[in-house]
Design a protein around this motif. Structure first.
Motif, short mmCIF file in Angstrom:
data_model
loop_
_atom_site.label_atom_id
_atom_site.label_comp_id
_atom_site.label_asym_id
_atom_site.label_seq_id
_atom_site.Cartn_x
_atom_site.Cartn_y
_atom_site.Cartn_z
N LEU A 198 -2.77 133.02 77.33
CA LEU A 198 -1.68 132.51 76.50
C LEU A 198 -0.59 131.87 77.35
CD1 LEU A 198 -1.25 135.35 73.84
CD2 LEU A 198 -1.86 132.98 73.38
N ALA A 199 -0.29 132.48 78.50
CA ALA A 199 0.72 131.91 79.39
C ALA A 199 0.29 130.54 79.89
CB ALA A 199 0.98 132.86 80.56
N GLU A 200 -0.99 130.38 80.18
CA GLU A 200 -1.50 129.08 80.63
C GLU A 200 -1.39 128.04 79.52
OE1 GLU A 200 -3.22 126.53 83.54
OE2 GLU A 200 -2.31 128.52 83.66
N ALA A 201 -1.75 128.43 78.29
CA ALA A 201 -1.64 127.50 77.16
C ALA A 201 -0.19 127.12 76.90
CB ALA A 201 -2.26 128.13 75.91
N GLN A 202 0.71 128.10 76.98
CA GLN A 202 2.13 127.82 76.75
C GLN A 202 2.70 126.92 77.84
OE1 GLN A 202 5.10 129.49 78.48
NE2 GLN A 202 6.29 127.97 77.33
N LYS A 203 2.23 127.07 79.06
CA LYS A 203 2.70 126.22 80.16
C LYS A 203 2.34 124.76 79.89
CE LYS A 203 0.36 126.14 83.99
NZ LYS A 203 -0.24 126.56 85.29
N VAL A 274 3.18 135.03 73.87
CA VAL A 274 3.26 135.50 75.26
C VAL A 274 4.20 136.69 75.34
CG1 VAL A 274 4.05 134.91 77.58
CG2 VAL A 274 2.70 133.26 76.29
N ARG A 275 5.35 136.57 74.67
CA ARG A 275 6.30 137.69 74.65
C ARG A 275 5.71 138.91 73.95
NH1 ARG A 275 10.25 133.38 73.55
NH2 ARG A 275 9.96 133.76 71.32
N ALA A 276 4.96 138.66 72.86
CA ALA A 276 4.34 139.76 72.12
C ALA A 276 3.34 140.51 73.00
CB ALA A 276 3.65 139.24 70.87
N VAL A 277 2.53 139.76 73.72
CA VAL A 277 1.53 140.39 74.60
C VAL A 277 2.23 141.13 75.74
CG1 VAL A 277 -0.33 139.92 76.24
CG2 VAL A 277 -0.33 138.82 74.00
N GLN A 278 3.31 140.56 76.26
CA GLN A 278 4.05 141.25 77.32
C GLN A 278 4.67 142.54 76.80
OE1 GLN A 278 6.69 138.09 78.49
NE2 GLN A 278 5.30 137.30 80.05
N SER A 279 5.09 142.54 75.53
CA SER A 279 5.62 143.75 74.92
C SER A 279 4.52 144.80 74.77
CB SER A 279 6.23 143.42 73.55
OG SER A 279 6.70 144.58 72.91
#
Length: 407
Positions: A198-203, A274-279
């Motif tokens: 997800l972080a890669e897609a968001q980047k 990304v924030r949800a997964v980090q949570s």
């Protein structure tokens, strides 16, 4: 919940089914300088009997939402708490219209995810957040946690050296309980992998937004230059250049508008997940840390007896007794609670995946629609100029007429 527009009440209408909906609206800047902040109007509509009436409106600020999330995070051990929209790290963007709207939208999503969660919506802290007056919320916000509410990571640090010594001297290299649970390891592996993807897609979504904005600015600059160039030419060529400049500026506006839509409907949903997964990752790691903390206290007891035995050379039976008590607590209480919470987390993951599939489907659909719409607009705009521009390359008389003007 669905509502019938007319006729007899439906079994699914709010009059017969429990409902709780919240809207976060009307951001207003209050205060000045470093004391400035944004307040939000939080409107709650519900027929749940534990609430004070069917509708309640309160004013909340970002720190109130932080208070709610922290309370839920600490109290609901096996539940994944929705993430909050991030705070701006750059002061000049803190009160920009775009940032304020992104935060308002994120806060609305945050509180409605809680309100729609079967377990979280029963929280007393949620009711307080949705109903208490501003003075009460300010008092709750400012309460200090105290030393006995330290996070497991803080307590772990205190006993880090003890754990290392006891592991080497007394217990050896025993594998931690959380690492010996296949369900926990599977859950942790899935979340870590998902976070990376997800972080890669968001980047790359961020780069798309940036490229749209840069291209929009370039077209605007080119449009101005083309119109200035047209002012130096004759009527026919000047008119063509002026049209080219106007089209470029119009396309610039479309690109900037599409960049904003791409930000709100594509990059922000990806960033939110990304924030949800980090949570979720934090919750999973906290579970492991809590178990380790509990184990460390047991290990600490063994270490005390061990040191006493080594120094006094007596009462060696106490070490064995402490080890026995430690292993019993580990197998019956700590491990049992740990496995129960892991099962709850697995149930939460299923719910999370279903919602993620829906939200990501919408986000990618909006992305594809926006790109198709933009591509068609760009193609139509340039296509409309082709007949005028082709006249200068296909009709020598036109070129000669333009050249004769400046001969």
């Amino acid at each position: 919940m669905e509502q019938q527009q007319s006729g007899s009440p439906s079994p699914r209408s709010p009059s017969s089914q429990p409902y709780l909906t919240v809207s976060v609206t009307d951001p207003v800047k209050l205060g000045n300088g470093v004391q400035a902040y944004i307040s939000y109007r939080v409107n709650t509509k519900t027929n749940l009997p534990e609430y004070q009436g069917h509708e309640k409106i309160v004013i909340r600020r970002y720190s109130d939402f932080v208070w709610l999330r922290d309370r839920l995070f600490d109290k609901f051990k096996g539940v994944f708490i929705p993430p909050l929209p991030e705070k701006s790290a750059v002061e000049k963007f803190r009160f920009s219209a775009e940032f304020i709207e992104m935060r308002r939208q994120g806060l609305d999503i945050f509180v409605n995810r809680i309100a729609s969660h079967q377990e979280l919506q029963q929280s007393e802290d949620l009711r307080t957040f949705l109903q208490a007056d501003e003075e009460t919320m300010e008092r709750l916000r400012s309460q200090e946690t105290g030393i006995f509410k330290k996070k497991p990571a803080d307590l772990m640090q205190i006993f880090k050296d003890v754990q290392s010594k006891v592991s080497d001297v007394v217990l050896g290299k025993e594998k931690p309980v959380e690492e010996s649970n296949p369900e926990y390891e599977k859950l942790k592996h899935y979340i870590f992998e998902l976070e990376n993807h997800l972080a890669e897609a968001q980047k790359h979504a961020y780069r798309l937004v940036k490229r749209h904005r840069e291209m929009g600015q370039s077209l605007s600059d080119f449009g101005k230059a083309a119109k200035l160039l047209g002012a130096c030419e004759g009527d026919i060529l000047g008119k063509a250049f002026s049209d080219l400049g106007n089209k470029s500026e119009a396309l610039s506006v479309k690109l900037q508008r599409e960049a904003h839509q791409l930000l709100m409907n594509f990059e922000e949903p990806l960033k939110d997940y990304v924030r949800a997964v980090q949570s979720i990752k934090a919750k999973i790691l906290k579970l492991g840390a809590s178990l380790k903390c509990q184990m460390i206290f047991g290990v600490f007891l063994i270490y005390i007896y061990y040191c006493r035995d080594k120094l006094m050379l007596t009462r060696s039976d106490k070490v064995g007794e402490a080890e026995h008590e430690y292993k019993e607590a580990k197998s019956e209480e700590a491990t049992g609670k740990f496995e129960t919470i892991v099962r709850l987390m697995n149930e939460e993951i299923v719910r999370f995946q279903e919602q993620k599939t829906l939200d990501m489907g919408i986000a990618f659909h909006e992305f594809a629609k926006g790109q198709a719409r933009l591509a068609n607009s760009i193609a139509d705009a340039w296509r409309s100029l082709l007949p005028k521009l082709e006249a200068f390359t296909s009709d020598p008389v036109t070129f000669q007429g333009c050249a004769h003007v400046y001969a």
